[in-house]
Scaffold this active site. Structure first.
Site, PDB file in Angstrom:
ATOM      1  N   PHE A   1      46.580  52.791  32.347  1.00 28.43           N
ATOM      2  CA  PHE A   1      46.523  52.446  33.761  1.00 28.43           C
ATOM      3  C   PHE A   1      45.166  51.802  34.030  1.00 28.43           C
ATOM      4  O   PHE A   1      44.117  52.358  33.708  1.00 28.43           O
ATOM      5  CB  PHE A   1      46.727  53.666  34.659  1.00 28.43           C
ATOM      6  CG  PHE A   1      47.052  53.261  36.066  1.00 28.43           C
ATOM      7  CD1 PHE A   1      48.354  52.963  36.433  1.00 28.43           C
ATOM      8  CD2 PHE A   1      46.041  53.130  37.012  1.00 28.43           C
ATOM      9  CE1 PHE A   1      48.656  52.542  37.727  1.00 28.43           C
ATOM     10  CE2 PHE A   1      46.336  52.714  38.307  1.00 28.43           C
ATOM     11  CZ  PHE A   1      47.639  52.428  38.665  1.00 28.43           C
ATOM     12  N   VAL A   2      45.190  50.592  34.584  1.00 34.98           N
ATOM     13  CA  VAL A   2      43.953  49.835  34.754  1.00 34.98           C
ATOM     14  C   VAL A   2      43.675  49.539  36.228  1.00 34.98           C
ATOM     15  O   VAL A   2      44.607  49.487  37.048  1.00 34.98           O
ATOM     16  CB  VAL A   2      43.992  48.510  33.954  1.00 34.98           C
ATOM     17  CG1 VAL A   2      44.038  48.784  32.463  1.00 34.98           C
ATOM     18  CG2 VAL A   2      45.163  47.627  34.375  1.00 34.98           C
TER      19      VAL A   2
ATOM     20  N   ASP B   1      54.550  45.191  34.396  1.00 32.93           N
ATOM     21  CA  ASP B   1      54.585  46.491  33.728  1.00 32.93           C
ATOM     22  C   ASP B   1      56.024  46.768  33.279  1.00 32.93           C
ATOM     23  O   ASP B   1      56.458  46.237  32.267  1.00 32.93           O
ATOM     24  CB  ASP B   1      54.035  47.529  34.715  1.00 32.93           C
ATOM     25  CG  ASP B   1      53.857  48.917  34.124  1.00 32.93           C
ATOM     26  OD1 ASP B   1      53.789  49.041  32.897  1.00 32.93           O
ATOM     27  OD2 ASP B   1      53.765  49.886  34.895  1.00 32.93           O
TER      28      ASP B   1
ATOM     29  N   GLU C   1      51.418  37.487  40.300  1.00 27.77           N
ATOM     30  CA  GLU C   1      51.377  38.958  40.245  1.00 27.77           C
ATOM     31  C   GLU C   1      50.107  39.409  39.545  1.00 27.77           C
ATOM     32  O   GLU C   1      49.593  38.716  38.670  1.00 27.77           O
ATOM     33  CB  GLU C   1      52.566  39.455  39.406  1.00 27.77           C
ATOM     34  CG  GLU C   1      53.837  39.700  40.202  1.00 27.77           C
ATOM     35  CD  GLU C   1      53.986  41.167  40.567  1.00 27.77           C
ATOM     36  OE1 GLU C   1      52.965  41.826  40.838  1.00 27.77           O
ATOM     37  OE2 GLU C   1      55.121  41.647  40.573  1.00 27.77           O
ATOM     38  N   ASP C   2      49.645  40.592  39.895  1.00 25.62           N
ATOM     39  CA  ASP C   2      48.500  41.147  39.180  1.00 25.62           C
ATOM     40  C   ASP C   2      48.882  41.602  37.777  1.00 25.62           C
ATOM     41  O   ASP C   2      48.207  41.308  36.810  1.00 25.62           O
ATOM     42  CB  ASP C   2      47.880  42.319  39.971  1.00 25.62           C
ATOM     43  CG  ASP C   2      48.892  43.386  40.390  1.00 25.62           C
ATOM     44  OD1 ASP C   2      50.104  43.213  40.140  1.00 25.62           O
ATOM     45  OD2 ASP C   2      48.468  44.395  40.979  1.00 25.62           O
TER      46      ASP C   2
ATOM     47  N   ARG D   1      39.578  48.014  43.797  1.00 23.56           N
ATOM     48  CA  ARG D   1      39.950  46.596  43.798  1.00 23.56           C
ATOM     49  C   ARG D   1      38.730  45.694  43.665  1.00 23.56           C
ATOM     50  O   ARG D   1      38.811  44.568  43.212  1.00 23.56           O
ATOM     51  CB  ARG D   1      40.676  46.237  45.100  1.00 23.56           C
ATOM     52  CG  ARG D   1      42.021  46.909  45.287  1.00 23.56           C
ATOM     53  CD  ARG D   1      42.763  46.267  46.455  1.00 23.56           C
ATOM     54  NE  ARG D   1      43.824  47.120  46.964  1.00 23.56           N
ATOM     55  CZ  ARG D   1      45.059  47.177  46.461  1.00 23.56           C
ATOM     56  NH1 ARG D   1      45.380  46.429  45.437  1.00 23.56           N
ATOM     57  NH2 ARG D   1      45.961  47.969  46.994  1.00 23.56           N
TER      58      ARG D   1
END
Ligand code: IMP
Length: 178
Positions: free
Chosen positions: A154-155, A105, A101-102, A167
Site C-alpha cells: 500500500f503506497v 490495483d 488514474e493514480d 497526498r
C-alpha cells in the site's frame, strides 16, 4: 507538521524518477494523439497531481475534466464498490478520452469507469495510470500508459492517500503502519 516517520516506509519512487517518467509519458501521449485534441478525465482525488504534471509536458492541445469517485474510504482493501460522487461537466461523445488514474490495483475501478464512459460513446477510450500493481489484478484490464509497475504494497504520496493523508509527499512511499 505532524510526525509521519512511524507510518511511512521506504521510498518506492523518488520525486526525480516521477518527474522524468511523467515528462516521457507526456511526450509519448502527445505523439500518439498528434493531430487531435484528447480529452483527459482525471479521477479525483488521487490523480490530480499526476494529471497536472502530465499535461504540462503535452505538445498538443488538450481539454480536461474530472470525475470523483468513492472507493476505498479509509481502508486499504478494495470493496469493489465504486460510486460517482462528482460527474463530468461536459459530454464526451465523439471525443478521444484518456482516463487518468493514480493507480491500477484490482482493476475494478477502471472496469466500472470504462463501462460508464463507453455508454456515452467516446471515439476512443484509453487509460493512463501512474502506478500499476499488476500482481493484484482481479479484473483482466491493462493501462495503455503506465508510469511505474510496483509490487503489492500500500503506497502513499504524489496524490495518493491513506485516510486522506500523505497526498502532499513529493515521492511515492510504502505505508508501513496506518
Ligand atoms: P482498483 O479498483 O482496485 O483497481 O483500485 C483503484 C483505486 O484504489 C485507486 O484509484 C486508488 O484510489 C485506490 N488504491 C489502490 N491501491 C492503492 C494504494 O496502494 N494506495 C492508495 N490508494 C490505492
Amino acid at each position: 507538521m505532524a510526525d509521519q516517520s512511524a507510518a511511512l516506509g521506504e521510498v518506492l519512487v523518488s520525486a526525480e524518477a516521477i518527474a522524468r517518467r511523467v515528462a516521457e509519458l507526456g511526450r509519448e501521449i502527445s505523439a500518439d494523439y498528434r493531430g487531435g485534441t484528447p480529452h483527459l478525465i482525471g479521477v479525483l482525488k488521487g490523480a490530480w497531481i499526476f494529471m497536472a504534471d502530465l499535461i504540462r509536458h503535452f505538445e498538443i492541445d488538450v481539454t480536461v475534466d474530472f470525475l470523483s469517485i468513492a472507493s476505498y474510504g479509509d481502508e486499504t482493501e478494495s470493496t469493489g464498490e465504486v460510486k460517482i460522487t462528482k460527474d463530468l461537466d461536459v459530454g464526451i461523445e465523439g471525443r478521444d478520452v484518456l482516463i487518468v488514474e493514480d493507480i491500477l490495483d484490482t482493476g475494478r475501478t477502471f472496469q466500472y469507469l470504462s463501462n460508464v464512459l463507453l455508454a456515452h460513446q467516446p471515439r476512443s477510450l484509453k487509460l493512463a495510470a501512474l502506478l500499476d500493481k499488476r500482481s493484484r489484478r482481479i479484473i483482466p484490464v491493462q493501462a495503455d500508459y503506465v508510469g511505474f509497475e510496483i509490487p503489492d504494497a500500500f503506497v502513499v504520496g504524489y496524490g495518493l492517500d491513506y485516510a486522506q493523508k500523505y497526498r502532499e509527499l513529493p515521492e511515492v512511499r510504502v505505508l508501513r503502519s496506518p
